[in-house]
Scaffold this motif. Sequence first.
Motif, PDB file in Angstrom:
ATOM      1  N   GLN A 180      -1.016  -1.981   0.474  1.00  0.00           N
ATOM      2  CA  GLN A 180      -0.735  -2.818  -0.992  1.00  0.00           C
ATOM      3  C   GLN A 180      -0.435  -1.891  -2.008  1.00  0.00           C
ATOM      4  N   ALA A 181      -1.129  -0.650  -1.999  1.00  0.00           N
ATOM      5  CA  ALA A 181      -1.022   0.234  -3.342  1.00  0.00           C
ATOM      6  C   ALA A 181       0.362   0.834  -3.171  1.00  0.00           C
ATOM      7  N   GLN A 189      15.556  -8.359   0.704  1.00  0.00           N
ATOM      8  CA  GLN A 189      16.528  -7.439  -0.213  1.00  0.00           C
ATOM      9  C   GLN A 189      16.284  -6.042  -0.017  1.00  0.00           C
ATOM     10  N   ARG A 190      15.065  -5.752  -0.476  1.00  0.00           N
ATOM     11  CA  ARG A 190      14.345  -4.543  -0.537  1.00  0.00           C
ATOM     12  C   ARG A 190      14.518  -3.654   0.684  1.00  0.00           C
ATOM     13  N   ALA A 224      14.223   6.633 -17.592  1.00  0.00           N
ATOM     14  CA  ALA A 224      14.378   5.909 -16.184  1.00  0.00           C
ATOM     15  C   ALA A 224      14.424   7.009 -14.988  1.00  0.00           C
ATOM     16  N   CYS A 225      14.893   8.164 -15.315  1.00  0.00           N
ATOM     17  CA  CYS A 225      14.837   9.595 -14.238  1.00  0.00           C
ATOM     18  C   CYS A 225      13.265   9.949 -14.172  1.00  0.00           C
ATOM     19  N   THR A 226      12.797   9.957 -15.338  1.00  0.00           N
ATOM     20  CA  THR A 226      11.444  10.672 -15.170  1.00  0.00           C
ATOM     21  C   THR A 226      10.582   9.661 -14.310  1.00  0.00           C
ATOM     22  N   ALA A 227      10.705   8.224 -14.666  1.00  0.00           N
ATOM     23  CA  ALA A 227       9.807   7.164 -14.039  1.00  0.00           C
ATOM     24  C   ALA A 227      10.241   7.319 -12.558  1.00  0.00           C
ATOM     25  N   ALA A 228      11.591   7.232 -12.249  1.00  0.00           N
ATOM     26  CA  ALA A 228      11.828   7.577 -10.459  1.00  0.00           C
ATOM     27  C   ALA A 228      11.148   8.589  -9.843  1.00  0.00           C
ATOM     28  N   ASP A 229      11.374   9.741 -10.694  1.00  0.00           N
ATOM     29  CA  ASP A 229      10.792  11.179  -9.920  1.00  0.00           C
ATOM     30  C   ASP A 229       9.336  10.938  -9.555  1.00  0.00           C
ATOM     31  N   GLU A 230       8.636  10.667 -10.877  1.00  0.00           N
ATOM     32  CA  GLU A 230       7.265  10.265 -10.796  1.00  0.00           C
ATOM     33  C   GLU A 230       6.564   9.493  -9.863  1.00  0.00           C
ATOM     34  N   LEU A 231       7.342   8.089  -9.785  1.00  0.00           N
ATOM     35  CA  LEU A 231       7.015   7.398  -8.790  1.00  0.00           C
ATOM     36  C   LEU A 231       7.332   7.654  -7.156  1.00  0.00           C
ATOM     37  N   ALA A 232       8.484   8.297  -7.121  1.00  0.00           N
ATOM     38  CA  ALA A 232       8.568   8.934  -5.859  1.00  0.00           C
ATOM     39  C   ALA A 232       7.522   9.705  -5.340  1.00  0.00           C
ATOM     40  N   LEU A 281       4.001   1.220  -5.542  1.00  0.00           N
ATOM     41  CA  LEU A 281       4.218   2.196  -6.048  1.00  0.00           C
ATOM     42  C   LEU A 281       5.865   2.223  -5.645  1.00  0.00           C
ATOM     43  N   ALA A 282       6.152   1.812  -4.217  1.00  0.00           N
ATOM     44  CA  ALA A 282       7.359   2.201  -3.652  1.00  0.00           C
ATOM     45  C   ALA A 282       8.259   1.216  -4.307  1.00  0.00           C
ATOM     46  N   ARG A 283       7.886  -0.148  -4.564  1.00  0.00           N
ATOM     47  CA  ARG A 283       8.839  -1.119  -5.336  1.00  0.00           C
ATOM     48  C   ARG A 283       8.977  -0.651  -6.683  1.00  0.00           C
ATOM     49  N   ALA A 284       7.980  -0.167  -7.271  1.00  0.00           N
ATOM     50  CA  ALA A 284       8.264   0.365  -8.890  1.00  0.00           C
ATOM     51  C   ALA A 284       9.278   1.354  -8.812  1.00  0.00           C
ATOM     52  N   GLN A 285       9.156   2.441  -7.857  1.00  0.00           N
ATOM     53  CA  GLN A 285      10.097   3.175  -7.573  1.00  0.00           C
ATOM     54  C   GLN A 285      11.545   2.821  -7.658  1.00  0.00           C
ATOM     55  N   GLN A 286      11.694   2.004  -6.594  1.00  0.00           N
ATOM     56  CA  GLN A 286      12.890   1.250  -6.200  1.00  0.00           C
ATOM     57  C   GLN A 286      13.813   0.515  -7.336  1.00  0.00           C
ATOM     58  N   ASP A 287      12.764  -0.094  -8.246  1.00  0.00           N
ATOM     59  CA  ASP A 287      13.256  -0.605  -9.642  1.00  0.00           C
ATOM     60  C   ASP A 287      13.656   0.474 -10.557  1.00  0.00           C
ATOM     61  N   ALA A 288      12.857   1.411 -10.503  1.00  0.00           N
ATOM     62  CA  ALA A 288      13.225   2.619 -11.314  1.00  0.00           C
ATOM     63  C   ALA A 288      14.665   3.074 -11.296  1.00  0.00           C
ATOM     64  N   VAL A 289      14.759   3.355  -9.671  1.00  0.00           N
ATOM     65  CA  VAL A 289      16.169   3.864  -9.437  1.00  0.00           C
ATOM     66  C   VAL A 289      17.268   2.968  -9.864  1.00  0.00           C
ATOM     67  N   TRP A 290      17.129   1.531  -9.779  1.00  0.00           N
ATOM     68  CA  TRP A 290      18.060   0.799  -9.994  1.00  0.00           C
ATOM     69  C   TRP A 290      18.048   0.845 -11.515  1.00  0.00           C
ATOM     70  N   ASP A 291      17.189   0.845 -12.410  1.00  0.00           N
ATOM     71  CA  ASP A 291      17.368   0.905 -13.819  1.00  0.00           C
ATOM     72  C   ASP A 291      18.120   2.301 -14.248  1.00  0.00           C
TER      73      ASP A 291
END
Length: 413
Positions: free
Chosen positions: A130-131, A336-337, A254-262, A135-145
């Motif tokens: 679940q954790a 969809q994800r 958005a770039c920083t969030a995507a990298d950190e969440l990845a 994180l993975a869904r948040a990272q995907q959202d950050a990539v879309w952002d």
Amino acid sequence: MKVFCGIDWASDHHDVAVVDGDGKLLGRARIGDDAAGLQQLLDLLAEHGDSPDSRIAVAIETSRGLLVACLRATGRPVYAVNPMAAARYRERHSVSRKKSDHLDAMVLANILRTDADAHRSLPDDSELAQAIAVLARAQQDAVWDRNQAGNKLRSHLREFFPGYLAAVETLKGGLASTLARTLLAAAPTPEQAARLTRTQLKAVLKRAGRQRGIEAEVERLHGALRVPQMRQLPQVEKAMGRQAAALLGKFEAACTAADELAEASVELLEQHPDAAIITSFPGLAALGGARVLAEIGDDRARFADAKALKAYAGSAPVTRASGKSRTVMVRRVKNQRLAAVGYVWACASLRASPGARAHYDRRRDAGDRHTSAQRNLYNRFLGCLHHCLTTSTTCDERTAFPAPPRLELAMAA
């Protein structure tokens, strides 16, 4: 006596209805969205037979939120009913189209009473899974952002600073590269960029983390930023530079969030026992594996067979048959994800796996378009993944893509 509970949730309160096996209302309440409200709900369920050995099932129109998380923690079955499906059930109770929160709670409780087998309870995923999903869904959202913010910034730069886009298009990552973002922050207008000296450009490259080929890159950028181009009026250009700086701030975030969440997603995935199995598939790296695990979870009872997993991912087609008419169509209702990561997975596997490439080529030779052949390959991978997770084995190239009989005979000869 069987007892069922329905909850019509809202942002600040929830309506609860408890019915017996005949649909008779046993109890109702309106609870707050807090710890006191949760305790009031648990007390109501306990009054009607809820115990650690026999938990009352709950139906609710969402799979998220603190209330759902706390109900799942008690070990009871929680059914997330699609709101569109619940609306159809409501018509069975009232043809006048009246609606109330209590009626909706009654409808949800009766859905479990009559059609529980037609719905699925939320999977019993581990806490780690679940954790990873968060994180993975948040990272995907950050990539879309990031993609959206990058498109806005690129569109704006094209209106007044096309020379910058031409200068950074050859960089790895393009506009999203660290050097491109650092350079734009240092000179957001054509006038400022043209005034940058070689020493200043060298400092920009070092701030961006460049360690090799600095002198050659300085010369390239120095010349590219001085190429004559069409210009806006001076004050308009300055104003558009301010706007570019503002858009760059959103893009940087958005770039920083995507990298950190990845990084955080991969770190958690490496702690999961299924990580070695999932990442053993060709074309599926650690981040893609985290996204796959986030959507399928680690509850082995969630999917009865590989067909169920394929339908959930949208790789299996849908057949519509009526009388003499029969049509096979692409599945539109899907996760969809999981479908998004499947597209990337199938693309990457074409270069990482000879078997995957041969499978794709055979589908193309048979008349499939690119997307159809790719979806068929993804469908094949999901069947292999279900088998590997069920048997706790890693992916084997020869087993996943056995050579066709004719090819085997030719190799033997």
